[in-house]
Design a protein around this motif. Structure first.
Motif, PDB file in Angstrom:
ATOM      1  N   GLY A 152       0.792  -1.224   0.000  1.00  0.00           N
ATOM      2  CA  GLY A 152       0.000   0.000   0.000  1.00  0.00           C
ATOM      3  C   GLY A 152       0.820   1.268   0.000  1.00  0.00           C
ATOM      4  O   GLY A 152       0.267   2.351   0.178  1.00  0.00           O
ATOM      5  N   ALA A 153       2.147   1.149  -0.158  1.00  0.00           N
ATOM      6  CA  ALA A 153       3.014   2.331  -0.074  1.00  0.00           C
ATOM      7  C   ALA A 153       3.760   2.606  -1.370  1.00  0.00           C
ATOM      8  O   ALA A 153       4.473   3.599  -1.470  1.00  0.00           O
ATOM      9  CB  ALA A 153       4.013   2.160   1.069  1.00  0.00           C
ATOM     10  N   GLN A 154       3.605   1.746  -2.368  1.00  0.00           N
ATOM     11  CA  GLN A 154       4.334   1.926  -3.627  1.00  0.00           C
ATOM     12  C   GLN A 154       4.004   3.253  -4.278  1.00  0.00           C
ATOM     13  O   GLN A 154       4.890   3.985  -4.742  1.00  0.00           O
ATOM     14  CB  GLN A 154       3.988   0.764  -4.560  1.00  0.00           C
ATOM     15  CG  GLN A 154       4.541   0.890  -5.972  1.00  0.00           C
ATOM     16  CD  GLN A 154       4.110  -0.297  -6.821  1.00  0.00           C
ATOM     17  OE1 GLN A 154       4.576  -1.404  -6.581  1.00  0.00           O
ATOM     18  NE2 GLN A 154       3.210  -0.077  -7.776  1.00  0.00           N
ATOM     19  N   ARG A 155       2.719   3.559  -4.313  1.00  0.00           N
ATOM     20  CA  ARG A 155       2.283   4.809  -4.943  1.00  0.00           C
ATOM     21  C   ARG A 155       2.851   6.015  -4.219  1.00  0.00           C
ATOM     22  O   ARG A 155       3.326   6.971  -4.842  1.00  0.00           O
ATOM     23  CB  ARG A 155       0.753   4.859  -4.967  1.00  0.00           C
ATOM     24  CG  ARG A 155       0.185   6.076  -5.650  1.00  0.00           C
ATOM     25  CD  ARG A 155      -1.321   5.997  -5.736  1.00  0.00           C
ATOM     26  NE  ARG A 155      -1.753   4.908  -6.612  1.00  0.00           N
ATOM     27  CZ  ARG A 155      -3.034   4.615  -6.860  1.00  0.00           C
ATOM     28  NH1 ARG A 155      -3.986   5.319  -6.291  1.00  0.00           N
ATOM     29  NH2 ARG A 155      -3.342   3.620  -7.668  1.00  0.00           N
ATOM     30  N   SER A 156       2.821   5.967  -2.893  1.00  0.00           N
ATOM     31  CA  SER A 156       3.329   7.093  -2.104  1.00  0.00           C
ATOM     32  C   SER A 156       4.811   7.311  -2.353  1.00  0.00           C
ATOM     33  O   SER A 156       5.284   8.450  -2.461  1.00  0.00           O
ATOM     34  CB  SER A 156       3.071   6.837  -0.615  1.00  0.00           C
ATOM     35  OG  SER A 156       3.587   7.884   0.169  1.00  0.00           O
ATOM     36  N   ARG A 157       5.567   6.202  -2.490  1.00  0.00           N
ATOM     37  CA  ARG A 157       7.013   6.336  -2.735  1.00  0.00           C
ATOM     38  C   ARG A 157       7.282   7.005  -4.079  1.00  0.00           C
ATOM     39  O   ARG A 157       8.165   7.864  -4.190  1.00  0.00           O
ATOM     40  CB  ARG A 157       7.668   4.952  -2.692  1.00  0.00           C
ATOM     41  CG  ARG A 157       7.809   4.372  -1.294  1.00  0.00           C
ATOM     42  CD  ARG A 157       8.796   3.210  -1.300  1.00  0.00           C
ATOM     43  NE  ARG A 157       8.319   2.101  -2.103  1.00  0.00           N
ATOM     44  CZ  ARG A 157       7.582   1.086  -1.632  1.00  0.00           C
ATOM     45  NH1 ARG A 157       7.229   1.080  -0.347  1.00  0.00           N
ATOM     46  NH2 ARG A 157       7.215   0.100  -2.418  1.00  0.00           N
ATOM     47  N   LEU A 158       6.520   6.610  -5.095  1.00  0.00           N
ATOM     48  CA  LEU A 158       6.744   7.201  -6.420  1.00  0.00           C
ATOM     49  C   LEU A 158       6.327   8.670  -6.446  1.00  0.00           C
ATOM     50  O   LEU A 158       6.970   9.496  -7.083  1.00  0.00           O
ATOM     51  CB  LEU A 158       5.987   6.413  -7.480  1.00  0.00           C
ATOM     52  CG  LEU A 158       6.772   5.294  -8.166  1.00  0.00           C
ATOM     53  CD1 LEU A 158       5.879   4.511  -9.113  1.00  0.00           C
ATOM     54  CD2 LEU A 158       7.969   5.852  -8.920  1.00  0.00           C
TER      55      LEU A 158
END
Length: 345
Positions: free
Chosen positions: A287-293
């Motif tokens: 659930g954090a991939q988008r936030s990292r990008l």
């Protein structure tokens, strides 16, 4: 917090607030000639397909464009004062999307888009006339009893452009997007001034036929309109949205007639909302991939000075969620290809 003078609220939720728009200032009133506004046609229904769907996202349209208070203020100034809105900003920050968001929320019909190139002229936005096509059609017709070939009705070969269609007498204002005006020939901004001031224009090809009505095509697909005496005159000045990437300066005569809005690069929250509107919920395992990008995207913009557009982020996130993020070579492709700065040769 919404203010009581706002017509456009920036919520993305359609409403009938346009009915509460106060009368135009005396110096910008165009509908004095109309006996009854109820007799005027409403804008065509926009069923959120085509361009509107692509601009606003096919799902979660209410949050597709996150306007801040300053943007909402200036859109409403343009609506109240009946003035064009000149939006500047880097490519991909959502300049043209704002026009679609306003039209969608206020129910002003499909946006009438006029993409500008170095060859664009004022007449392209007002109307086009296929004189050669009409002559060709006349040559194919059988002669009448006097041996003459009567040309077909001129309206079959005349089409109002996006700006010309917006200047028809509608019951409510239309939204016309003059996209990337900074790409135009040096004369076009000055050529627009008279139309912006008067809210009307003439079609000489129709004027020669006398004061009677002529049916012509419009920029709304499949729709036609009646033009009387070759004169198109608005009842409500349209919301004219001009976008510019800031690649040139404009004459002061144009600037003083416009409400000027500079859109800043988006914040992290605003980017996240835009991404959610287009791609839905984050489907990555943690659930954090988008936030990292998104964080990386903003870091490159702010710290490295990279020129990146929002649609690059959408492309990168889409491919990341389709599996490209799962390997080191794939992540390199995202960083080096999909998120390659526009100002990098």
């Amino acid at each position: 917090m919404a203010e009581n003078w706002w017509i456009y609220r920036g919520t993305g939720v359609p409403h009938d607030g346009i009915a509460a728009l106060p009368p135009a200032p005396a110096w910008r009133s165009f509908g004095d000639w109309v006996d009854s506004e109820e007799e005027l046609p409403p804008p065509p229904a926009d069923d959120a397909t085509g361009l509107t769907a692509r601009r606003l996202g096919r799902t979660r349209q209410a949050t597709a464009y996150q306007a801040d208070d300053r943007e909402i203020h200036l859109v409403n100034l343009a609506l109240h004062l009946r003035r064009p809105l000149l939006i500047t900003g880097k490519p991909g920050v959502g300049k043209s999307t704002l026009a679609y968001a306003v039209a969608h929320e206020l129910g002003l019909g499909p946006v009438l888009r006029w993409p500008i190139s170095s060859r664009s002229a004022l007449r392209d936005g007002l109307y086009t006339y296929d004189a050669i096509g009409r002559l060709h059609e006349a040559g194919l017709r059988p002669p009448d009893h006097d041996g003459d070939r009567q040309p077909p009705a001129i309206g079959q070969f005349l089409r109002l452009g996006p700006l010309g269609t917006a200047l028809l007498p509608w019951r409510t204002p239309r939204v016309v997007l003059i996209d990337e005006i900074d790409k135009s020939d040096i004369d076009l901004p000055n050529d627009l001034l008279n139309v912006f001031e008067e809210g009307e224009f003439e079609i000489p090809e129709l004027q020669r036929l006398g004061p009677g009505p002529q049916e012509v095509a419009t920029a709304d697909p499949g729709r036609r309109a009646i033009v009387r005496g070759g004169h198109v005159r608005c009842a409500h000045f349209p919301l004219v949205v001009l976008t510019s990437n800031g690649e040139r300066e404009f004459p002061s005569a144009l600037l003083r007639r416009c409400i000027r809005l500079e859109i800043q690069p988006p914040t992290e929250d605003r980017l996240a909302a835009m991404v959610a509107a287009h791609l839905g919920a984050d489907r990555s395992a943690d659930g954090a991939q988008r936030s990292r990008l998104i964080t990386e995207f903003l870091r490159r913009q702010r710290e490295d000075g990279s020129d990146l557009a929002n649609d690059q982020l959408l492309n990168a996130l889409l491919m990341a969620e389709r599996g490209l993020w799962g390997s080191a070579p794939g992540r390199d492709v995202i960083h080096d290809v999909l998120l390659r700065p526009l100002n990098e040769s």
